[in-house]
Design a protein around this motif. Structure first.
Motif, short mmCIF file in Angstrom:
data_model
loop_
_atom_site.label_atom_id
_atom_site.label_comp_id
_atom_site.label_asym_id
_atom_site.label_seq_id
_atom_site.Cartn_x
_atom_site.Cartn_y
_atom_site.Cartn_z
N ARG A 106 0.86 -1.18 0.00
CA ARG A 106 0.00 0.00 0.00
C ARG A 106 0.89 1.23 0.00
O ARG A 106 1.76 1.37 0.85
CB ARG A 106 -0.91 0.03 1.23
CG ARG A 106 -1.98 -1.04 1.27
CD ARG A 106 -2.84 -0.86 2.52
NE ARG A 106 -3.90 -1.84 2.59
CZ ARG A 106 -3.79 -3.02 3.21
NH1 ARG A 106 -2.66 -3.36 3.79
NH2 ARG A 106 -4.81 -3.86 3.24
N PHE A 107 0.69 2.11 -0.97
CA PHE A 107 1.43 3.36 -1.02
C PHE A 107 0.84 4.32 0.01
O PHE A 107 -0.38 4.36 0.20
CB PHE A 107 1.35 3.99 -2.40
CG PHE A 107 1.65 3.01 -3.51
CD1 PHE A 107 2.76 2.20 -3.45
CD2 PHE A 107 0.81 2.92 -4.61
CE1 PHE A 107 3.04 1.31 -4.47
CE2 PHE A 107 1.08 2.03 -5.63
CZ PHE A 107 2.19 1.22 -5.56
N VAL A 108 1.69 5.08 0.65
CA VAL A 108 1.27 6.01 1.70
C VAL A 108 1.56 7.43 1.24
O VAL A 108 2.71 7.77 0.93
CB VAL A 108 2.02 5.72 3.02
CG1 VAL A 108 1.62 6.73 4.10
CG2 VAL A 108 1.75 4.29 3.49
N ARG A 109 0.53 8.28 1.22
CA ARG A 109 0.70 9.71 0.95
C ARG A 109 0.27 10.48 2.19
O ARG A 109 -0.92 10.51 2.54
CB ARG A 109 -0.14 10.15 -0.25
CG ARG A 109 0.24 9.52 -1.58
CD ARG A 109 1.61 9.97 -2.05
NE ARG A 109 1.73 11.41 -2.20
CZ ARG A 109 1.33 12.09 -3.28
NH1 ARG A 109 0.78 11.46 -4.30
NH2 ARG A 109 1.49 13.39 -3.34
N PHE A 110 1.23 11.07 2.89
CA PHE A 110 0.90 11.88 4.05
C PHE A 110 0.12 13.12 3.62
O PHE A 110 0.36 13.67 2.54
CB PHE A 110 2.17 12.30 4.79
CG PHE A 110 2.89 11.16 5.45
CD1 PHE A 110 2.30 10.48 6.52
CD2 PHE A 110 4.14 10.75 5.01
CE1 PHE A 110 2.95 9.43 7.14
CE2 PHE A 110 4.81 9.71 5.63
CZ PHE A 110 4.21 9.04 6.69
N LEU A 111 -0.80 13.58 4.46
CA LEU A 111 -1.69 14.69 4.13
C LEU A 111 -1.33 15.94 4.93
O LEU A 111 -0.84 15.84 6.06
CB LEU A 111 -3.15 14.30 4.41
CG LEU A 111 -3.64 13.03 3.71
CD1 LEU A 111 -5.08 12.74 4.11
CD2 LEU A 111 -3.49 13.13 2.19
N ASP A 112 -1.60 17.09 4.33
CA ASP A 112 -1.37 18.35 5.04
C ASP A 112 -2.60 18.71 5.87
O ASP A 112 -3.56 17.94 5.98
CB ASP A 112 -0.98 19.46 4.07
CG ASP A 112 -2.08 19.78 3.04
OD1 ASP A 112 -3.26 19.45 3.30
OD2 ASP A 112 -1.75 20.38 2.00
N ASP A 113 -2.60 19.91 6.44
CA ASP A 113 -3.70 20.33 7.31
C ASP A 113 -5.01 20.49 6.57
O ASP A 113 -6.08 20.56 7.18
CB ASP A 113 -3.34 21.65 8.00
CG ASP A 113 -2.19 21.50 9.00
OD1 ASP A 113 -1.95 20.35 9.44
OD2 ASP A 113 -1.54 22.51 9.32
N HIS A 114 -4.93 20.57 5.24
CA HIS A 114 -6.14 20.72 4.43
C HIS A 114 -6.60 19.40 3.82
O HIS A 114 -7.51 19.37 2.99
CB HIS A 114 -5.89 21.74 3.31
CG HIS A 114 -5.43 23.08 3.81
ND1 HIS A 114 -6.27 23.96 4.48
CD2 HIS A 114 -4.21 23.67 3.77
CE1 HIS A 114 -5.58 25.04 4.81
NE2 HIS A 114 -4.34 24.90 4.40
#
Length: 258
Positions: A106-114
């Motif tokens: 599973r690829f992981v994309r960290f998210l910002d505050d938005h």
């Protein structure tokens, strides 16, 4: 393991969304918190520092070996439970299946505050191993990677890539150890370039990986080849002439029993 780009866990083209099941998250958090004392830095600082050293590596301001050492240090300092909780709140995308005994990716994309994906200098992925899944021995070019154990235990074997011959790699054994939760194993061109991961204990296991590719200008982003270290020819200097093999054949030979 195929040589498709999603092997690395950094492809931007994968589209099938996947969610880390809640029961798995709770199990991983429980084991991580039990195994690793809560002495650590915030997950967001870990994410930012990984980005900082990734950018330094990509522009040539940091040597690959120094990147490996810093990633290992960060692994000893991060709050693993907090990091996994952050991973679970990220955008997780399933990779296409590989060989029969490849772990699920599973690829992981960290998210910002938005809630938008952060633009980071590295890719990240979860590799979920069933008890009989194996990352078979293989060598790399044009990239670095780090693999943090977040569930279960692995036997990890490493080899330095000393050189190349026709349809073979010249390698030297360097490490053979058991890695439990919180342990980080790294590789680069100069150190432990070949790795081999086998879950132990007859239980599922998982790693959280950080990958940076495209490090050699004018060359492919990465090159990954499986090798037959057990079927190779031992040489007087302690190295092994290990034939290159395809990943399907590697998956058939290198099972959890090897």
């Amino acid at each position: 393991m195929s040589q498709a780009s999603d092997v690395l866990g950094i492809t931007r083209r994968a589209s099938a969304a996947a969610i880390l099941p809640a029961f798995m998250t709770y199990a991983l958090l429980g084991e991580a918190q039990a195994a690793v004392p809560a002495r650590r830095g915030a997950a967001q600082r870990w994410i930012a520092r990984q980005d900082e050293i990734g950018r330094a590596l990509s522009r040539g301001a940091m040597k690959p070996v120094d990147w490996c050492l810093e990633v290992e240090r960060l692994g000893r300092e991060v709050d693993l439970g907090e990091l996994l909780a952050t991973v679970n709140r990220s955008r997780l995308t399933a990779a296409a299946p590989g060989s029969a005994h490849d772990p699920a990716k599973r690829f992981v994309r960290f998210l910002d505050d938005h809630g938008e994906p952060r633009r980071l200098a590295y890719g990240a992925a979860l590799f979920a191993f069933r008890p009989d899944d194996v990352i078979t021995p293989h060598g790399h070019r044009h990239m670095v990677s780090a693999h943090m154990v977040v569930d279960g235990k692995f036997r990890v074997r490493n080899f330095d890539r000393i050189g190349d011959a026709e349809d073979a790699m010249i390698v030297r054994p360097t490490r053979d150890f058991v890695a439990g939760v919180g342990k980080v194993s790294t590789m680069c061109s100069q150190r432990d370039n070949i790795h081999w991961f086998v879950p132990i204990g007859g239980k599922p296991a998982m790693t959280f990986d950080v990958i940076i590719s495209g490090l050699d200008a004018g060359r492919p982003d990465y090159d990954i080849k499986a090798i037959d270290v057990l079927g190779g020819r031992s040489r007087r200097d302690g190295t092994i002439l290990a034939p290159v093999m395809d990943f399907e054949a590697s998956s058939r030979k290198y099972t959890v029993h090897v």
